[in-house]
Design a protein around this motif. Sequence first.
Motif, PDB file in Angstrom:
ATOM      1  N   LYS A  13       0.842  -1.347  -0.052  1.00 26.57           N
ATOM      2  CA  LYS A  13      -0.104   0.035  -0.104  1.00 26.57           C
ATOM      3  C   LYS A  13       0.861   1.226   0.065  1.00 26.57           C
ATOM      4  O   LYS A  13       1.759   1.487   0.957  1.00 26.57           O
ATOM      5  CB  LYS A  13      -0.836   0.006   1.516  1.00 26.57           C
ATOM      6  N   TYR A  15       0.658   5.521  -0.375  1.00 29.59           N
ATOM      7  CA  TYR A  15      -0.054   6.584  -0.074  1.00 29.59           C
ATOM      8  C   TYR A  15       0.751   7.796  -0.741  1.00 29.59           C
ATOM      9  O   TYR A  15       1.962   7.945  -0.296  1.00 29.59           O
ATOM     10  CB  TYR A  15      -0.268   6.769   1.291  1.00 29.59           C
ATOM     11  N   GLU A  16       0.112   8.248  -1.812  1.00 27.16           N
ATOM     12  CA  GLU A  16       0.615   9.649  -2.455  1.00 27.16           C
ATOM     13  C   GLU A  16       0.414  10.808  -1.698  1.00 27.16           C
ATOM     14  O   GLU A  16      -0.588  11.013  -1.083  1.00 27.16           O
ATOM     15  CB  GLU A  16       0.077   9.508  -3.936  1.00 27.16           C
ATOM     16  N   THR A  18      -0.860  14.299  -0.930  1.00 26.99           N
ATOM     17  CA  THR A  18      -1.900  15.224  -1.325  1.00 26.99           C
ATOM     18  C   THR A  18      -1.554  16.353  -2.271  1.00 26.99           C
ATOM     19  O   THR A  18      -0.439  16.999  -1.705  1.00 26.99           O
ATOM     20  CB  THR A  18      -2.655  15.572  -0.322  1.00 26.99           C
ATOM     21  N   SER A  28      -3.479  17.480   5.475  1.00 24.86           N
ATOM     22  CA  SER A  28      -2.482  16.575   5.242  1.00 24.86           C
ATOM     23  C   SER A  28      -1.119  17.242   5.178  1.00 24.86           C
ATOM     24  O   SER A  28      -0.768  18.229   4.529  1.00 24.86           O
ATOM     25  CB  SER A  28      -2.557  15.849   4.116  1.00 24.86           C
ATOM     26  N   MET A  30       1.657  15.224   4.263  1.00 23.99           N
ATOM     27  CA  MET A  30       2.653  14.163   3.441  1.00 23.99           C
ATOM     28  C   MET A  30       3.104  15.088   2.053  1.00 23.99           C
ATOM     29  O   MET A  30       2.322  15.660   1.518  1.00 23.99           O
ATOM     30  CB  MET A  30       1.813  13.217   2.902  1.00 23.99           C
ATOM     31  N   PRO A  33       5.724  10.180  -1.167  1.00 27.00           N
ATOM     32  CA  PRO A  33       4.842   8.959  -1.050  1.00 27.00           C
ATOM     33  C   PRO A  33       5.505   7.959   0.221  1.00 27.00           C
ATOM     34  O   PRO A  33       6.452   8.249   0.547  1.00 27.00           O
ATOM     35  CB  PRO A  33       5.292   8.228  -2.229  1.00 27.00           C
ATOM     36  N   LYS A  35       5.378   4.357   1.958  1.00 24.58           N
ATOM     37  CA  LYS A  35       4.851   2.879   1.803  1.00 24.58           C
ATOM     38  C   LYS A  35       4.221   2.376   3.034  1.00 24.58           C
ATOM     39  O   LYS A  35       5.147   2.072   3.902  1.00 24.58           O
ATOM     40  CB  LYS A  35       6.007   2.233   1.229  1.00 24.58           C
ATOM     41  N   ALA A  36       3.177   2.144   3.258  1.00 17.86           N
ATOM     42  CA  ALA A  36       2.506   1.810   4.412  1.00 17.86           C
ATOM     43  C   ALA A  36       2.610   0.245   4.680  1.00 17.86           C
ATOM     44  O   ALA A  36       2.919  -0.297   5.580  1.00 17.86           O
ATOM     45  CB  ALA A  36       1.048   2.097   4.549  1.00 17.86           C
ATOM     46  N   SER A  62      -3.497  -0.166   7.979  1.00 13.47           N
ATOM     47  CA  SER A  62      -3.518  -0.088   6.641  1.00 13.47           C
ATOM     48  C   SER A  62      -4.245  -1.331   6.161  1.00 13.47           C
ATOM     49  O   SER A  62      -4.710  -1.785   5.233  1.00 13.47           O
ATOM     50  CB  SER A  62      -2.231   0.230   5.834  1.00 13.47           C
ATOM     51  N   THR A  71     -10.015   0.925   2.053  1.00 10.35           N
ATOM     52  CA  THR A  71      -9.084   1.167   1.127  1.00 10.35           C
ATOM     53  C   THR A  71      -8.689   0.131   0.116  1.00 10.35           C
ATOM     54  O   THR A  71      -9.033  -1.134   0.372  1.00 10.35           O
ATOM     55  CB  THR A  71      -7.902   1.856   1.816  1.00 10.35           C
ATOM     56  N   THR A  74      -2.533  -1.096  -3.118  1.00 11.28           N
ATOM     57  CA  THR A  74      -1.289  -0.678  -4.358  1.00 11.28           C
ATOM     58  C   THR A  74      -0.892  -1.917  -5.181  1.00 11.28           C
ATOM     59  O   THR A  74      -0.939  -1.679  -6.511  1.00 11.28           O
ATOM     60  CB  THR A  74      -0.158   0.033  -3.943  1.00 11.28           C
TER      61      THR A  74
END
Length: 328
Positions: A13, A15-16, A18, A28, A30, A33, A35-36, A62, A71, A74
């Motif tokens: 997974k 998460y890119e 925002t 956010s 972040m 990216p 990687k969870a 996650s 969710t 990826t």
Amino acid sequence: MTDEVIRLQGLTKLYEPTPRWMRVFARSHMTKPVKALDGVDLTVRSGEICAIVGPNGAGKTSMFRILVGLTTATGGTATVHGFDAGRDSEQVRQIVGWMPSEDRSLLMRATSKENLQLHGRLQGMPRRELTDRIGYVLETVNLTAQTESVVAGLSAGMRARLRLARALLPGPRALILDEPTGAVDPIAAHGLLTLIMDLVKQEQLAVLISSHRLEEIEALQSQALLMDRGRVKYSGDLDSLRREWERPEIEFVLADPATAHALAENLIAQGLHAVVEETSVRCRPNPNEPVGAVLSRLGPLTSDIRHVRETPMPLRDLIAQVYERGEA
């Protein structure tokens, strides 16, 4: 195998960040990216409990969110009874019971029965089946007497059992429990865990459970998945983890403090860490070294030892050692 219920293969997974123009609205921070989950493999069979352990940010949430369809992954796959958690999310939700960690998911001004009725209707359960299941799950978690009680008036332990009842409502084949005892006292937590273990045996459920209370994980006699920043540090049963990583503590009880200090100096000269407490000395031998090997190097001091005790390493220390020394 036919008894495999939950199966993760290379689950990833990412998460890119925002977009800059949305960060004010999304709250956010972040910028890169994250990687969870990074290639997680896991199999949980009928009648098994697997404890997911790791610090905040390890990827536990996650993983759970992917399995209950909140969710999407990826990369890799997550299946429950052969249904893909992403592609077949509707079927998966019918066979997975989800117990979140907080009471915010409950309607505090509604009764126990009303909470379950709403949840069952949202899941599309037929009215007659729902009525029967509500009575059954409330009896299962020992809340029959609280059927018409308003949730706000229930104790923390009762609210936790109500969240478990809600997870059991559709007759699931798998349970996902996110810190189920986090808000309850030790006595209520013990009762809840005993109830979960009984359910696993009686209904042959596959269970994923996360908890920061490591003594509870040990009491469950479960499989364990140790995670850190999305990667698996260890996967297997706790007995195997102990055999591979444990360094039990040895306590020597001596006649007087002077002899205790002399023995501690001998151990330190051997390269071992030793702690003196009045007439006792505690140390950890080298990995895979038996107590007898330590005793054989003490020479004449062995005649001054009154008692020797070997204490298993606490699970917290054992897991900390895995994280400190790398992958098992």
